[in-house]
Each structure stands twice: as C-alpha cells, then as structure tokens.
Motif scaffolding. Structure first.
Motif, PDB file in Angstrom:
ATOM      1  N   LEU A 154      14.784   5.938-128.237  1.00 32.49           N
ATOM      2  CA  LEU A 154      15.633   4.768-128.295  1.00 32.49           C
ATOM      3  C   LEU A 154      16.973   4.987-128.660  1.00 32.49           C
ATOM      4  O   LEU A 154      17.438   5.955-129.051  1.00 32.49           O
ATOM      5  CB  LEU A 154      14.818   3.954-129.409  1.00 32.49           C
ATOM      6  CG  LEU A 154      13.505   3.578-129.519  1.00 32.49           C
ATOM      7  CD1 LEU A 154      13.214   3.090-130.966  1.00 32.49           C
ATOM      8  CD2 LEU A 154      13.593   2.187-128.647  1.00 32.49           C
ATOM      9  N   ALA A 172      20.682   4.125-130.513  1.00 35.92           N
ATOM     10  CA  ALA A 172      21.255   3.893-131.807  1.00 35.92           C
ATOM     11  C   ALA A 172      22.439   3.934-131.708  1.00 35.92           C
ATOM     12  O   ALA A 172      23.389   4.985-131.397  1.00 35.92           O
ATOM     13  CB  ALA A 172      20.565   4.963-133.073  1.00 35.92           C
ATOM     14  N   LEU A 201      15.218   4.332-137.089  1.00 29.37           N
ATOM     15  CA  LEU A 201      14.302   4.595-136.211  1.00 29.37           C
ATOM     16  C   LEU A 201      13.760   6.244-136.233  1.00 29.37           C
ATOM     17  O   LEU A 201      13.107   6.602-135.417  1.00 29.37           O
ATOM     18  CB  LEU A 201      15.261   4.389-134.785  1.00 29.37           C
ATOM     19  CG  LEU A 201      15.654   2.891-134.588  1.00 29.37           C
ATOM     20  CD1 LEU A 201      16.833   2.870-133.349  1.00 29.37           C
ATOM     21  CD2 LEU A 201      14.772   1.955-134.525  1.00 29.37           C
ATOM     22  N   ASP A 202      14.765   7.041-136.844  1.00 27.69           N
ATOM     23  CA  ASP A 202      14.615   8.416-136.931  1.00 27.69           C
ATOM     24  C   ASP A 202      13.141   8.778-137.192  1.00 27.69           C
ATOM     25  O   ASP A 202      12.525   9.644-136.298  1.00 27.69           O
ATOM     26  CB  ASP A 202      15.532   9.002-137.914  1.00 27.69           C
ATOM     27  CG  ASP A 202      15.431  10.452-137.995  1.00 27.69           C
ATOM     28  OD1 ASP A 202      15.549  11.152-136.982  1.00 27.69           O
ATOM     29  OD2 ASP A 202      15.135  11.216-138.935  1.00 27.69           O
ATOM     30  N   HIS A 249      10.395   7.617-136.356  1.00 27.94           N
ATOM     31  CA  HIS A 249       9.499   7.410-135.116  1.00 27.94           C
ATOM     32  C   HIS A 249      10.087   7.814-133.948  1.00 27.94           C
ATOM     33  O   HIS A 249       9.067   7.844-132.808  1.00 27.94           O
ATOM     34  CB  HIS A 249       9.296   5.832-135.127  1.00 27.94           C
ATOM     35  CG  HIS A 249       9.154   5.228-136.376  1.00 27.94           C
ATOM     36  ND1 HIS A 249       8.080   5.313-137.080  1.00 27.94           N
ATOM     37  CD2 HIS A 249       9.860   4.486-137.284  1.00 27.94           C
ATOM     38  CE1 HIS A 249       8.090   4.631-137.967  1.00 27.94           C
ATOM     39  NE2 HIS A 249       9.015   4.081-138.316  1.00 27.94           N
ATOM     40  N   CYS A 250      11.166   8.485-133.877  1.00 27.68           N
ATOM     41  CA  CYS A 250      11.633   8.742-132.536  1.00 27.68           C
ATOM     42  C   CYS A 250      11.643  10.427-132.148  1.00 27.68           C
ATOM     43  O   CYS A 250      12.073  11.077-133.336  1.00 27.68           O
ATOM     44  CB  CYS A 250      12.851   8.421-132.189  1.00 27.68           C
ATOM     45  SG  CYS A 250      12.686   6.334-131.983  1.00 27.68           S
ATOM     46  N   LEU A 279      17.048  10.100-130.155  1.00 28.52           N
ATOM     47  CA  LEU A 279      17.823   9.160-130.136  1.00 28.52           C
ATOM     48  C   LEU A 279      19.219   9.131-129.367  1.00 28.52           C
ATOM     49  O   LEU A 279      20.074  10.267-129.408  1.00 28.52           O
ATOM     50  CB  LEU A 279      18.336   8.598-131.655  1.00 28.52           C
ATOM     51  CG  LEU A 279      17.176   8.070-132.842  1.00 28.52           C
ATOM     52  CD1 LEU A 279      17.946   8.230-134.185  1.00 28.52           C
ATOM     53  CD2 LEU A 279      16.622   7.086-132.200  1.00 28.52           C
ATOM     54  N   SER A 336      17.562  -0.235-128.091  1.00 29.53           N
ATOM     55  CA  SER A 336      16.768  -0.704-129.314  1.00 29.53           C
ATOM     56  C   SER A 336      17.150  -2.335-129.523  1.00 29.53           C
ATOM     57  O   SER A 336      16.066  -3.004-129.976  1.00 29.53           O
ATOM     58  CB  SER A 336      17.398  -0.053-130.568  1.00 29.53           C
ATOM     59  OG  SER A 336      16.864   1.403-130.525  1.00 29.53           O
TER      60      SER A 336
END
Length: 279
Positions: free
Chosen positions: A27, A29, A38-39, A41-42, A45, A221
């Motif tokens: 995603l 960021a 987000l970190d 889950h990804c 980035l 995102s």
C-alpha cells in the motif's frame, strides 16, 4: 535476563524472493500515523509520488519534487517496524543521466533511511537501473501505465490493448526484469498480458489495475479507504468510506460548536485551589 531481539524489517532481497509465494501486500503511505496503521499488515509500503495528487491537490505527479519525497519518506520511516519501504523518485530526478539518478537516489536513501527507490520506465531505464543496483541502491521498476508520462501518453489510460502496445509492454517488462530491479510494478495493463508477464518474469510483479495472477498487489491507501474522492479508478476496491465519515463527523462538530454544546464541562480545565501557606 533475556533481551527481545529488535524486529527486522523486510528487505528488497526478501521481497524479490517472494516470487510465487503468498501474494505480496503493498500500500502507499505518506505520513507517520498512516504508516503505523498499515505497517502490521503490509510487506511493502510505497511512499508514492501520488502524494502530489492525494495530499497536495496536484493534477498529476509531475510537479512533485525531491524535497517533497524526502520529507514524506522520513515521516513514513518513523512509523515503520515491519514493512520494506520504497520511495518514488520524482519526475526529472533520474531521466537525465545514470549519474544524476545515482546522486538523487543516494540522497533519498541517506536522508530517509528507506530500503529502495522506485522509478518508472522500460527499455530506456535498463542502464540506469543496472548502474544504481551495481552501486548498492535497490530499485523497484514500474511499467505499463506510467503516471509520470501522462502528458505524452494521452492521459491516464490502460495499456496493452493493441498488439503494438502489448509488444512494447512486453519489451519493457523483460528489460526491467533483467536489469537488476528486485521487483516490478505493472500498472494499468490488460489482464491477460499482466498474467503472461507474471509467468515469464523471474522477479515478482506487483499489480495495480493488472491481474490477480500478479505476485503482489498495491493500491493508493487513500483510494482504498475512500478518502481521496477526486475520482475512483476502475481497479480500486473501496474497503471503507472514511471520507464520508470525516465529513459527517466535521458536520456534527460544527453544529456542536455553533450551538455551544462543545466544549462541555468535561472538556475544560478547572482552576486548582491551593491551600494557603501556614503563617
């Protein structure tokens, strides 16, 4: 006493080795708070030059500067513990010469602490990518629809519909796949062609408006969350409508302020009464 080892973030080498594994989750960021959310889950980035359109109201990405990308790269790095962080090289910072590209890419890595840079382009960028990677700068490639070339491409449109266009995307994909890039973003490319390229390339493909067969997927995102509402590309799935929620919450706040319901007593500070000093 045992010491818990510091968690290691994913590296470009590890991302490159995820070809054919569980799909790579990516995603964009641009800020510290969003990076923190987000970190977890990804895998990757991207500090994309889409920041120009999403946060600054620009019509395209071509007006984004190196200073903007470095500032947002720093912000994202403050919020990351797990994901590999890649920063876009903005328009005009890598096309003049491979030496110029190295100076600007080195500055991005040095001043942000990120893991890699991303640049757009096909066969014309092979020499530059090889030059960068040979000197210690990991590169994520980007082919297909290339937003920095929107003025010469005739706008934001999908590619690969004609045989001539498809042949060019194939040449670009194979060239970048062999250039030393650890992975390649395939954007706005017809599904069958993106699927074909994923099967043919040795490096992972990260799709955006491409194919579910790609080795990974990326979205902006703010598109995915329903915050950026200027337009919604066909390939975006909205997983939330936060823009609507922000508007509704702002309206409720405005009504409370105008009616003096906010701030209430619990939102204000009362004077502390200190005891008198003994005489």
């Amino acid at each position: 006493m045992s010491i818990t080892p510091k968690q290691k973030r994913l590296t470009p080498v590890r991302i490159g080795g995820m070809k054919g594994e569980i799909p790579i989750v990516c995603l964009t960021a641009y800020t510290t708070p969003m990076a923190r959310l987000l970190d977890e889950h990804c895998d990757l980035l991207l500090v994309g030059d889409s920041v120009g359109m999403v946060l600054y109201g620009m019509d395209t990405t071509t007006s984004v500067t190196l200073e903007i990308m470095i500032a947002h790269g720093r912000a994202v790095m403050r919020g990351v513990r797990n994901a590999c962080v890649v920063v876009d090289m903005p328009f005009g910072t890598y096309q003049v010469s491979k030496e110029d590209a190295f100076r600007n890419a080195a500055r991005i890595l040095q001043e942000t602490g990120c893991d890699a840079v991303k640049l757009e382009g096909g066969t014309e960028m092979v020499e530059t990518i090889a030059f960068l990677t040979a000197r210690g700068i990991p590169v994520l490639g980007h082919i297909g629809l290339m937003p920095q070339q929107v003025h010469t491409a005739g706008g934001f449109r999908s590619v690969g519909h004609s045989e001539e266009e498809a042949a060019k995307v194939r040449r670009d994909a194979h060239a970048i796949g062999e250039s030393g890039a650890f992975a390649v973003v395939v954007e706005g490319t017809v599904e069958l062609l993106a699927r074909e390229l994923t099967g043919a390339l040795r490096v992972p493909t990260i799709g955006i408006g491409a194919s579910p067969a790609c080795d990974g997927q990326i979205l902006v995102s703010d598109d995915m969350l329903g915050i950026f509402s200027e337009f919604t590309p066909r390939f975006v799935k909205r997983y939330a409508e936060l823009g609507t929620q922000v508007s509704a919450a702002s309206a409720e706040y405005a009504a409370d302020v105008r009616s003096r319901r906010f701030p209430a007593n619990e939102h204000t500070f009362r004077q502390r009464i200190s005891k008198a000093s003994p005489t």
